[in-house]
Design an enzyme around this catalytic site. Structure first.
Site, PDB file in Angstrom:
ATOM      1  N   LYS A 100       2.568 -16.584  26.176  1.00 36.78           N
ATOM      2  CA  LYS A 100       2.442 -16.060  24.812  1.00 36.78           C
ATOM      3  C   LYS A 100       1.906 -14.631  24.813  1.00 36.78           C
ATOM      4  O   LYS A 100       1.324 -14.169  25.811  1.00 36.78           O
ATOM      5  CB  LYS A 100       1.531 -16.990  24.012  1.00 36.78           C
ATOM      6  CG  LYS A 100       2.092 -18.417  23.896  1.00 36.78           C
ATOM      7  CD  LYS A 100       1.258 -19.285  22.969  1.00 36.78           C
ATOM      8  CE  LYS A 100       1.873 -20.672  22.812  1.00 36.78           C
ATOM      9  NZ  LYS A 100       1.211 -21.482  21.785  1.00 36.78           N
ATOM     10  N   TYR A 133       9.595 -23.823  16.629  1.00 34.70           N
ATOM     11  CA  TYR A 133       8.452 -24.534  16.046  1.00 34.70           C
ATOM     12  C   TYR A 133       8.866 -25.222  14.740  1.00 34.70           C
ATOM     13  O   TYR A 133       8.098 -25.222  13.773  1.00 34.70           O
ATOM     14  CB  TYR A 133       7.290 -23.570  15.814  1.00 34.70           C
ATOM     15  CG  TYR A 133       6.531 -23.184  17.074  1.00 34.70           C
ATOM     16  CD1 TYR A 133       6.139 -24.137  18.008  1.00 34.70           C
ATOM     17  CD2 TYR A 133       6.178 -21.852  17.312  1.00 34.70           C
ATOM     18  CE1 TYR A 133       5.437 -23.783  19.158  1.00 34.70           C
ATOM     19  CE2 TYR A 133       5.466 -21.492  18.462  1.00 34.70           C
ATOM     20  CZ  TYR A 133       5.104 -22.464  19.372  1.00 34.70           C
ATOM     21  OH  TYR A 133       4.398 -22.115  20.501  1.00 34.70           O
ATOM     22  N   PHE A 190      -0.781 -22.797   8.603  1.00 42.50           N
ATOM     23  CA  PHE A 190      -1.040 -21.780   9.627  1.00 42.50           C
ATOM     24  C   PHE A 190       0.241 -21.204  10.246  1.00 42.50           C
ATOM     25  O   PHE A 190       0.164 -20.355  11.138  1.00 42.50           O
ATOM     26  CB  PHE A 190      -1.961 -22.339  10.716  1.00 42.50           C
ATOM     27  CG  PHE A 190      -1.484 -23.628  11.349  1.00 42.50           C
ATOM     28  CD1 PHE A 190      -0.535 -23.619  12.350  1.00 42.50           C
ATOM     29  CD2 PHE A 190      -1.994 -24.852  10.928  1.00 42.50           C
ATOM     30  CE1 PHE A 190      -0.096 -24.792  12.935  1.00 42.50           C
ATOM     31  CE2 PHE A 190      -1.569 -26.037  11.507  1.00 42.50           C
ATOM     32  CZ  PHE A 190      -0.610 -26.005  12.525  1.00 42.50           C
ATOM     33  N   ARG A 216       2.984 -29.955  31.588  1.00 43.26           N
ATOM     34  CA  ARG A 216       2.154 -30.283  30.407  1.00 43.26           C
ATOM     35  C   ARG A 216       0.725 -30.645  30.836  1.00 43.26           C
ATOM     36  O   ARG A 216      -0.244 -30.255  30.194  1.00 43.26           O
ATOM     37  CB  ARG A 216       2.743 -31.465  29.632  1.00 43.26           C
ATOM     38  CG  ARG A 216       3.896 -31.134  28.729  1.00 43.26           C
ATOM     39  CD  ARG A 216       3.525 -30.327  27.512  1.00 43.26           C
ATOM     40  NE  ARG A 216       2.889 -31.090  26.451  1.00 43.26           N
ATOM     41  CZ  ARG A 216       2.707 -30.614  25.214  1.00 43.26           C
ATOM     42  NH1 ARG A 216       3.108 -29.398  24.895  1.00 43.26           N
ATOM     43  NH2 ARG A 216       2.113 -31.345  24.302  1.00 43.26           N
ATOM     44  N   ASN A 233      -3.274 -19.969  22.674  1.00 41.06           N
ATOM     45  CA  ASN A 233      -3.542 -20.912  23.768  1.00 41.06           C
ATOM     46  C   ASN A 233      -2.667 -20.679  25.004  1.00 41.06           C
ATOM     47  O   ASN A 233      -2.273 -21.614  25.681  1.00 41.06           O
ATOM     48  CB  ASN A 233      -3.455 -22.350  23.245  1.00 41.06           C
ATOM     49  CG  ASN A 233      -2.106 -22.654  22.649  1.00 41.06           C
ATOM     50  OD1 ASN A 233      -1.215 -21.806  22.666  1.00 41.06           O
ATOM     51  ND2 ASN A 233      -1.938 -23.858  22.141  1.00 41.06           N
ATOM     52  N   HIS A 260       3.126 -21.945  26.131  1.00 38.59           N
ATOM     53  CA  HIS A 260       3.880 -23.073  25.574  1.00 38.59           C
ATOM     54  C   HIS A 260       4.509 -23.816  26.737  1.00 38.59           C
ATOM     55  O   HIS A 260       5.003 -23.190  27.676  1.00 38.59           O
ATOM     56  CB  HIS A 260       4.990 -22.582  24.629  1.00 38.59           C
ATOM     57  CG  HIS A 260       6.027 -23.643  24.384  1.00 38.59           C
ATOM     58  ND1 HIS A 260       5.841 -24.652  23.468  1.00 38.59           N
ATOM     59  CD2 HIS A 260       7.221 -23.898  24.989  1.00 38.59           C
ATOM     60  CE1 HIS A 260       6.894 -25.462  23.504  1.00 38.59           C
ATOM     61  NE2 HIS A 260       7.744 -25.034  24.422  1.00 38.59           N
ATOM     62  N   GLU A 314      15.246 -26.458  24.638  1.00 37.20           N
ATOM     63  CA  GLU A 314      14.567 -25.156  24.676  1.00 37.20           C
ATOM     64  C   GLU A 314      15.189 -24.246  25.747  1.00 37.20           C
ATOM     65  O   GLU A 314      15.362 -23.043  25.520  1.00 37.20           O
ATOM     66  CB  GLU A 314      13.065 -25.364  24.915  1.00 37.20           C
ATOM     67  CG  GLU A 314      12.401 -25.997  23.691  1.00 37.20           C
ATOM     68  CD  GLU A 314      10.956 -26.431  23.894  1.00 37.20           C
ATOM     69  OE1 GLU A 314      10.404 -26.245  25.001  1.00 37.20           O
ATOM     70  OE2 GLU A 314      10.375 -26.958  22.922  1.00 37.20           O
TER      71      GLU A 314
END
Ligand code: ADP
Length: 153
Positions: free
Chosen positions: A9, A49, A57, A85, A112, A115, A126
């Site tokens: 990110k 998303y 948010f 993950r 965070n 992803h 994805e």
């Protein structure tokens, strides 16, 4: 070998953590099958998303994810989706276990670090969303025989 999809990110680019995060995945034994930098836009983020577009948010996510270009990658290995993950940790960095990427590198629920696809089906969707087939490379690491037992391959 199973493939999964990650995004480093913007906060990871800004904080200079790209090498630290990618090194963890490589040292684990995951193979980089594809990697590139791109600028996300609202259209692709709404699809990526889709489960969050109605959350209050979501505008913050859009702004944050478009702040700089991101690095996207396809990682390959046995059970790659679950392995990545688990290495990534809980969504909120403050609650993520020490030893996980989010637990070690972040303090935020939103910012965070990375992803990571949450299922094999989502990983496939994805990867198709972000990569052309010719951008994904099917090669064998010379270390493979030391990374896996013969009956795991
Ligand atoms: P994950 O990234 O762990 O799979 P989600 O798919 O639930 O988690 O959320 C996607 C991203 O949206 C998170 O990584 C985080 O950046 C952001 N996010 C999720 N929940 C919140 C929240 N309550 N407040 C702010 N940002 C959030």
């Amino acid at each position: 070998m199973e493939q999964t999809f990650i995004i480093l990110k913007p906060s990871t680019i800004i904080r200079g953590l790209v090498g630290d995060v990618m090194t963890r995945f490589q040292r684990k034994g995951l193979r980089i099958a594809g990697i590139k930098m791109l600028q996300l836009d609202e259209d692709i983020l709404r699809r990526h998303y889709a489960h969050l577009v109605d959350k209050p948010f979501f505008p913050l996510i859009l702004k944050s994810m478009m702040a700089t270009p991101v690095i996207v990658a396809v990682l390959a290995g046995k059970d790659a989706v679950t392995v990545v993950r688990t290495m990534t940790g809980a969504t909120n960095c403050r609650k993520a276990d020490p030893g996980t990427i989010r637990g070690d590198f972040g303090m935020s629920g939103q910012e965070n670090i990375v992803h990571a696809s949450d299922s094999v089906e989502n990983a496939k969707a994805e990867i198709e969303r972000f990569f052309k087939p010719e951008e994904i490379f099917d090669y064998t690491l010379p270390t493979q025989a030391a990374l896996y037992a013969a009956d795991e391959l």
